[in-house]
Design a protein around this motif. Structure first.
Motif, short mmCIF file in Angstrom:
data_model
loop_
_atom_site.label_atom_id
_atom_site.label_comp_id
_atom_site.label_asym_id
_atom_site.label_seq_id
_atom_site.Cartn_x
_atom_site.Cartn_y
_atom_site.Cartn_z
N LEU A 104 1.00 -0.95 -0.01
CA LEU A 104 -0.14 0.13 -0.09
C LEU A 104 0.94 1.15 -0.01
O LEU A 104 1.80 1.24 0.85
CB LEU A 104 -0.89 -0.01 1.25
CG LEU A 104 -1.72 -1.16 1.81
CD1 LEU A 104 -2.45 -1.13 3.08
CD2 LEU A 104 -2.33 -1.69 0.42
N LEU A 106 1.28 4.92 0.65
CA LEU A 106 0.24 6.23 1.27
C LEU A 106 1.25 7.40 1.04
O LEU A 106 2.31 7.54 1.67
CB LEU A 106 0.35 5.89 2.79
CG LEU A 106 -0.69 4.93 3.33
CD1 LEU A 106 -0.37 3.40 2.85
CD2 LEU A 106 -1.12 5.13 4.69
N ALA A 110 -3.81 12.84 -1.17
CA ALA A 110 -4.84 11.61 -1.60
C ALA A 110 -4.71 11.19 -2.88
O ALA A 110 -4.50 10.11 -3.12
CB ALA A 110 -6.06 12.19 -1.38
N HIS A 113 -2.06 8.46 -3.66
CA HIS A 113 -2.06 6.98 -3.01
C HIS A 113 -2.03 6.09 -4.08
O HIS A 113 -2.52 6.31 -5.23
CB HIS A 113 -3.29 7.15 -2.21
CG HIS A 113 -3.21 7.61 -0.82
ND1 HIS A 113 -2.95 8.79 -0.53
CD2 HIS A 113 -3.29 7.04 0.44
CE1 HIS A 113 -2.67 9.16 0.54
NE2 HIS A 113 -2.87 7.87 1.26
N ILE A 115 -0.86 1.48 -5.25
CA ILE A 115 -0.63 0.28 -4.71
C ILE A 115 0.66 -0.37 -5.60
O ILE A 115 0.52 0.02 -6.67
CB ILE A 115 -2.04 -0.73 -5.26
CG1 ILE A 115 -3.26 -0.39 -4.32
CG2 ILE A 115 -1.75 -1.99 -4.95
CD1 ILE A 115 -3.45 -0.80 -3.05
N VAL A 200 3.41 0.32 3.00
CA VAL A 200 3.20 -0.63 3.93
C VAL A 200 3.21 -2.09 2.85
O VAL A 200 2.12 -2.39 1.97
CB VAL A 200 1.71 -0.67 4.59
CG1 VAL A 200 1.46 -1.73 5.35
CG2 VAL A 200 1.52 0.56 5.18
N VAL B 143 -9.88 6.03 -0.79
CA VAL B 143 -8.53 5.88 0.10
C VAL B 143 -8.94 5.37 1.37
O VAL B 143 -8.23 4.39 1.96
CB VAL B 143 -7.99 7.55 0.34
CG1 VAL B 143 -7.14 7.35 1.36
CG2 VAL B 143 -7.49 8.18 -0.80
N VAL B 146 -8.97 1.22 1.44
CA VAL B 146 -7.64 0.54 1.74
C VAL B 146 -7.07 0.78 2.96
O VAL B 146 -6.63 -0.24 3.79
CB VAL B 146 -6.74 1.29 0.50
CG1 VAL B 146 -5.30 0.59 0.71
CG2 VAL B 146 -7.03 1.08 -0.96
N VAL B 147 -7.10 1.90 3.74
CA VAL B 147 -6.72 2.26 4.91
C VAL B 147 -7.81 3.08 5.70
O VAL B 147 -7.70 4.37 5.42
CB VAL B 147 -5.27 2.82 4.82
CG1 VAL B 147 -4.91 3.22 6.38
CG2 VAL B 147 -4.37 2.21 4.05
N ARG B 150 -7.65 7.16 6.69
CA ARG B 150 -6.58 7.82 5.90
C ARG B 150 -6.91 8.89 5.30
O ARG B 150 -5.92 10.15 5.14
CB ARG B 150 -5.87 6.85 4.88
CG ARG B 150 -4.76 7.41 4.07
CD ARG B 150 -3.61 7.75 4.86
NE ARG B 150 -2.35 8.35 4.43
CZ ARG B 150 -1.38 8.83 4.76
NH1 ARG B 150 -1.06 8.67 6.03
NH2 ARG B 150 -0.44 9.16 3.98
N TYR B 224 -3.84 4.14 12.85
CA TYR B 224 -4.51 3.56 11.89
C TYR B 224 -3.80 2.30 11.12
O TYR B 224 -4.11 1.64 10.45
CB TYR B 224 -5.75 4.41 11.09
CG TYR B 224 -4.73 5.38 10.22
CD1 TYR B 224 -4.92 6.76 10.70
CD2 TYR B 224 -4.00 5.14 9.06
CE1 TYR B 224 -4.28 7.73 10.08
CE2 TYR B 224 -3.38 6.21 8.47
CZ TYR B 224 -3.44 7.49 8.88
OH TYR B 224 -2.69 8.43 8.36
N LEU B 225 -2.46 2.76 11.06
CA LEU B 225 -1.63 1.92 10.29
C LEU B 225 -0.97 1.03 11.22
O LEU B 225 -0.88 -0.30 10.88
CB LEU B 225 -0.24 2.64 9.84
CG LEU B 225 -0.62 3.33 8.43
CD1 LEU B 225 0.80 4.29 7.76
CD2 LEU B 225 -1.12 2.29 7.42
N LEU B 228 -3.07 -2.05 11.42
CA LEU B 228 -2.81 -3.26 10.41
C LEU B 228 -2.41 -4.30 10.84
O LEU B 228 -2.41 -5.34 10.20
CB LEU B 228 -2.61 -2.52 9.19
CG LEU B 228 -3.25 -1.56 8.27
CD1 LEU B 228 -2.47 -1.24 7.03
CD2 LEU B 228 -4.50 -1.95 7.86
#
Lengths: 228, 228
Positions: A104, A106, A110, A113, A115, A200, B143, B146-147, B150, B224-225, B228
């Motif tokens: 991921l 980050l 925004a 972002h 993958i 991540v 966004v 995915v997280v 975020r 929040y990370l 995970l």
């Protein structure tokens, strides 16, 4: 199972790009390298197979295996795409896609972002495998693709099972890989923003094998599973 | 982001089956339960989006998000499917499929090897999102899908970025889930064979977040990370 005996001629080191395999966006992420395509295909065992039914797209997850420059997908002889491939002349146009999610990404913004991923998209026409020997090899490959070495350690399909199973073949010809790797690509003016940014990692992992309660006495966990 | 404000009327607890969502094989593995479909969709963030181009199927991996009974996919305004959805009237027929692999099922017989999985297949017509507020909410949802959390901790898209991003919407209407769970289904006459049988769990796991080297001083890894 993927030795040179499956591909009589030595293939080029790259697939030839086509209109369908050159992306309109982020062409720098595309690759036609044969070894890379094979590596991405061999690391996964579930693909998403697309075909057209009554003019509309259908996408189904299914197991696949690679044998040299051929992909195989199997299923019940009653399943829709396999039936369609057997009936269609000259075969069923398909798109077979395999995707690994690696991370991921980050970003501070925004918009950036993303993958990290590796995917392969194969366009082509799927054909029903009718040769009994090719079909048997394909079914072995499908089992070994998920767990290498497993087909030799299981009871092979009998006549009835072979008759109930359809296998379709898709040649690796019109193929591309697409990848995103690396870190965050933020705008220079965003670098001082107080948002955490980074990657991540995402991985596929295996849990402890859960043995069937009815195992024959003395049956040990095989080495090829311990290696997972 | 998935609260009742997104769906004015209280939906039924199940989607209505259609010709396209009733499988020809293993109908016992199909489900139309709305909560189950939502749960499968919410646990993934990459789908495989199928559409038809020049009469042939195309399947591409892409991020998606769910907001109530709507799915959103975004991409560059230059990307083929998003351009097609914007140009097509009344929209672009698509099939959006999401799959989780939960386990490898190793039977004593090759034939009964299988995968434990949960998948959702959505058939429908994708429409370009033109309302600026809906578009902004969809991008936040992408966004946060995915997280979670975020989008509030990143710099929102500016006008230029919004203009460069296309969002398409697909309503959850013609939808089904398909699952295989549980253990090995070997034939009774195979149970005494000396092959190991059982299920190997497969999971998606996250590695240690790898921070961008240029983080603003004092920027900590957000909670929040760590979750995970």
């Amino acid at each position: 199972m993927q030795g040179p005996t499956q591909t009589p001629s030595q293939p080029d080191t790259a697939y030839t790009p086509s209109d369908r395999t050159v992306p309109t966006r982020s062409p720098d992420r595309a690759s036609y390298d044969r070894d890379l395509v094979h590596a991405i295909l061999d690391e996964a065992y579930v693909c998403h197979l697309g075909f057209v039914r009554d003019g509309a797209p259908v996408v189904l997850p299914t197991l696949y295996a690679r044998v040299g420059e051929r992909l195989y997908v199997h299923g019940s002889t009653g399943s829709r795409p396999l039936r369609a491939a057997g009936q269609a002349d000259p075969g069923l146009p398909v798109c077979l896609t395999v995707t690994h999610v690696d991370g991921l990404v980050l970003a501070r913004s925004a918009f950036h972002h993303s993958i990290n991923y590796r995917s392969v998209v194969v366009h082509g026409v799927a054909h029903d495998v009718t040769d009994p020997e090719e079909k048997r090899q394909a079914l072995d490959a499908l089992v070994d693709h998920v767990v290498p070495g497993r087909s030799a350690d299981s009871r092979p399909a009998n006549k009835k099972e072979l008759a109930a199973t359809a296998v379709i073949r898709l040649d690796l010809d019109e193929v591309s890989a697409k990848l995103r790797t690396g870190g965050v690509n933020d705008e220079p003016e965003d670098l001082a923003l107080p948002h955490w940014a980074g990657v991540v990692p995402v991985r596929r992992t295996y849990g402890t094998p859960d043995a069937d309660p009815g195992l024959a006495p003395g049956t040990e966990l095989p080495g090829y599973l311990a290696a997972l």
